[in-house]
Design an enzyme around this catalytic site. Sequence first.
Site, short mmCIF file in Angstrom:
data_model
loop_
_atom_site.label_atom_id
_atom_site.label_comp_id
_atom_site.label_asym_id
_atom_site.label_seq_id
_atom_site.Cartn_x
_atom_site.Cartn_y
_atom_site.Cartn_z
N GLU A 336 -4.58 12.13 -17.28
CA GLU A 336 -3.20 11.98 -17.24
C GLU A 336 -3.03 10.37 -16.90
O GLU A 336 -2.52 10.15 -15.93
CB GLU A 336 -2.45 12.59 -16.14
CG GLU A 336 -2.61 14.12 -16.49
CD GLU A 336 -2.06 15.03 -15.22
OE1 GLU A 336 -1.59 16.07 -15.46
OE2 GLU A 336 -2.19 14.59 -14.01
N PRO A 337 -3.72 9.42 -17.80
CA PRO A 337 -3.57 8.05 -17.50
C PRO A 337 -1.89 7.66 -17.62
O PRO A 337 -1.31 8.00 -18.46
CB PRO A 337 -4.41 7.47 -18.44
CG PRO A 337 -4.34 8.39 -19.78
CD PRO A 337 -4.10 9.84 -19.29
N GLY A 338 -1.63 6.67 -16.38
CA GLY A 338 -0.40 6.07 -16.61
C GLY A 338 -0.81 4.61 -16.79
O GLY A 338 -0.33 4.00 -17.68
N ARG A 380 4.48 -3.04 -4.80
CA ARG A 380 2.94 -2.52 -4.46
C ARG A 380 2.27 -3.66 -3.43
O ARG A 380 1.44 -3.13 -2.72
CB ARG A 380 2.35 -2.77 -5.89
CG ARG A 380 2.72 -1.37 -6.82
CD ARG A 380 2.15 -1.27 -7.87
NE ARG A 380 0.66 -0.83 -7.86
CZ ARG A 380 -0.37 -1.40 -7.62
NH1 ARG A 380 -0.40 -2.53 -7.96
NH2 ARG A 380 -1.52 -0.86 -7.14
N TYR A 384 1.06 -1.62 -0.50
CA TYR A 384 -0.36 -1.33 -0.62
C TYR A 384 -1.36 -2.50 -0.43
O TYR A 384 -2.62 -2.32 -0.68
CB TYR A 384 -0.83 -0.64 -1.82
CG TYR A 384 0.00 0.44 -2.57
CD1 TYR A 384 -0.02 1.81 -1.90
CD2 TYR A 384 0.47 0.12 -3.74
CE1 TYR A 384 0.59 2.78 -2.61
CE2 TYR A 384 1.06 1.54 -4.43
CZ TYR A 384 1.64 2.51 -3.77
OH TYR A 384 2.03 3.46 -4.47
N CYS A 411 14.39 -10.59 2.46
CA CYS A 411 14.61 -10.97 3.86
C CYS A 411 13.46 -10.09 4.58
O CYS A 411 13.67 -9.39 5.54
CB CYS A 411 15.94 -10.65 4.43
SG CYS A 411 17.06 -11.52 3.86
N GLU A 412 12.22 -10.36 4.01
CA GLU A 412 11.12 -9.59 4.90
C GLU A 412 9.72 -10.62 4.81
O GLU A 412 9.54 -11.33 3.69
CB GLU A 412 10.66 -8.59 3.93
CG GLU A 412 11.45 -7.36 4.01
CD GLU A 412 11.41 -6.40 5.02
OE1 GLU A 412 10.35 -6.44 5.95
OE2 GLU A 412 12.52 -5.67 5.37
N TYR A 441 4.37 0.82 -12.38
CA TYR A 441 4.78 0.88 -11.03
C TYR A 441 5.42 -0.33 -10.54
O TYR A 441 5.49 -0.49 -9.14
CB TYR A 441 3.72 1.30 -10.28
CG TYR A 441 3.01 2.58 -10.50
CD1 TYR A 441 3.38 3.80 -10.12
CD2 TYR A 441 1.68 2.63 -11.12
CE1 TYR A 441 2.92 5.00 -10.66
CE2 TYR A 441 1.05 3.72 -11.44
CZ TYR A 441 1.63 4.84 -11.49
OH TYR A 441 1.21 6.01 -12.04
C1 LIG Z 1 0.15 9.45 -10.37
C2 LIG Z 1 -0.37 10.37 -11.04
C3 LIG Z 1 -0.96 10.22 -12.50
C4 LIG Z 1 -1.18 8.76 -12.99
O1 LIG Z 1 -1.73 7.79 -12.02
P1 LIG Z 1 -2.12 6.45 -12.84
O2 LIG Z 1 -2.80 5.69 -11.56
O3 LIG Z 1 -1.03 5.64 -13.24
O4 LIG Z 1 -3.18 6.74 -13.76
C5 LIG Z 1 -1.55 11.19 -13.04
N1 LIG Z 1 -1.40 12.41 -12.64
C6 LIG Z 1 -0.65 12.70 -11.38
C7 LIG Z 1 -0.69 14.32 -10.99
C8 LIG Z 1 -0.27 11.75 -10.58
O5 LIG Z 1 0.31 11.89 -9.56
#
Ligand SMILES: *Cc1c(COP(=O)(O)O)cnc(C)c1O
Length: 489
Positions: A336-338, A380, A384, A411-412, A441
Site C-alpha cells: 500500500e504505497p502512498g 509535517r 514530525y 502565529c507559532e 501528506y
Molecule cells: C499510511 C498508511 C499507508 C501509506 O503509507 P505511505 O507512507 O504513504 O506509503 C499504507 N497503509 C496503511 C495501513 C497506512 O496507514
Amino acid sequence: MRVQGGDARSDSGTVAAMTHMHVAGSIHADVTTPAPVWLTRPEDVNALTPKLWSATSRREADGVVSVGGVRLTDLADQVGTPAYVIDEDDFRARARDWREAFDGWTVYYAGKSFLCATVARWADEEGLSLDVCSLGELTVALRAGFEPARIGMHGNNKSDAELRLGLERGVGRIIVDSSDEITRLERLCEELDTTAKVMVRVTTGVEAHTHEYIATAHEDQKFGFSINGGQALVGMFRCHHSPRLELLGVHSHIGSQIFDTNGFEVAARRTLKLFAQFREATGLELAELDLGGGFGIAYTKEDDPASAAELAGGLREIVAHECAAFGLATPKVSIEPGRAIVGPAGLALYRVGTVKPVDVGGGLSRRYLSVDGGMSDNIRPALYAAEYSATLASRASGAEPVVSRVVGLHCEGGDILVRDEFLPCDVRIGDLLAVPASGAYSRSMASNYNHTPRPPVVAVRDGQVRTLLRRETLDDLLALDAGITEFEE
Ligand SMILES: *Cc1c(COP(=O)(O)O)cnc(C)c1O
C-alpha cells in the site's frame, strides 16, 4: 525509539546552523556559513537534484523552474500562491513503476497521502487498487467511479455510516482493527443481509522509522490486534467462524518513510507464523497477506530511497523465504504505497514576503525567509520535525548560497517549512520558492489555522495547468460561521 525525522540532523538549531552576523546584520557572500552536518554546500545552488524533483522538472534557460512544461512564474500568476503542483506524468509513471515492479501482487494506492477524484482516476487508469480510511475518502473514491471491488477500507474506529456505505457498494476488503469492529460489522451485515470480505490488521511489534526499525516485544499503539497477546489469532478465528464474514488474510503496516526491507522481513515472519498457526488449528491456509505501505522518498539530498524494483525484489525474496520456512504456499500479497507515488510528483510553491536576518546571540545570525503559507499547508515539519529542501524557482541566482530557514505566516514559533537550506543570499521579497517532494501528506493534512484558506492543487502536463482542487476562499470559511451568517441576515 525516535520520532520520524527527529534524529540528530533535526537538532541542528545550534551554532552549527547559524551564520556569523555582520555589523549591518545582513549576510554576505564572504561570511562562513556553517551548515548542519548533513547539509552539504551545493556546488550549484540553481541545480535541481533529480531525486527530489518530479521527472519533468527543469530550470529553463532564463532561470525559471518549469514542471510539466509550465513555468512556475506563469503558474503563480495564473493560480496564485501558495499552491500545490502535481506533475501528472510523474504520478502516472510512478504508479506504473510500482504496478510493474510488483507484477502479480496487488498495489493499493494509499489515498490518505493525497486523494481527489482526478487522482483516484489516475490511480485507476494506471492499474492500482485504492485504500481509503474514512467516510470522506471512501466517498471521493466512489464519486470518482472507482470500482468498489478494488477498494480497501482501513481505520481503527470506522463509523456505522462508512461501514454501511462500504457494504452497500461492495468494497473488496475491510481491514478490521478491533473485536468491537467485528461485532459492528456482523450487525451491519445482518441488517443489510450481506457478507463482508475482511483482513485482520495485526500489530507485529515492528516499528519502522526512516533509517531504522525496531522490533520490540510490546505493541503499545492503537492499531490492530496484537500478535504477542494472542489477540490476533482470536480475531482471525472469530472472523473465520462468523457466518457473515469471509476472512481473506492478515494485514500489517509497520510505519512510514522506510528505506530498507529489514522491518518487512520481521513483519513477514511474524504474520506468516500466524498463517501457520491458523492452518494448524483449522487445516486451512489463508489466501492473502498485506505488508502495508511506508516506503520512503527523498525529501533532502541525503535521503536515498530504494527503487520500486529493488523493493519488489527484496520483498518477494522475503515472502518466498518465510513461506518456505513455514511450509506455506505463497499467498496473494498486496502492498500500500502512498507517499512513494504522490510525494515526489508534487511540489509546494510559495512567494517570499519578508527576509529577516535574526540575531541569535554569540555574534551569529540566522536568515529567515517568510513565505505566504506555512504549517497550515504542510504540518509535517512541525509535527514530525520532517526535513524538506527548497529552491529559488522564479529565477536563477549567481549569489553565494547561505544557510536559510523558510518559515510560514502562522502565529507559532514552530511554523517552519524548511529548517535549513542553502539558498542564494540575494533571495528577496516577491521571489518564488519551491519545496519539492510535497505531494504527500501536505494538502491531505492541511488545516485552516489562523483562518487560512487552503491552497489549490493543480496538475501540470504538456504545458497545461488543470485544477484538481480549487483554492479555498475566505467565503468558504465564513460560510461555516453561524454568527456571521446570522449577523448578515
Ligand atoms: C499510511 C498508511 C499507508 C501509506 O503509507 P505511505 O507512507 O504513504 O506509503 C499504507 N497503509 C496503511 C495501513 C497506512 O496507514
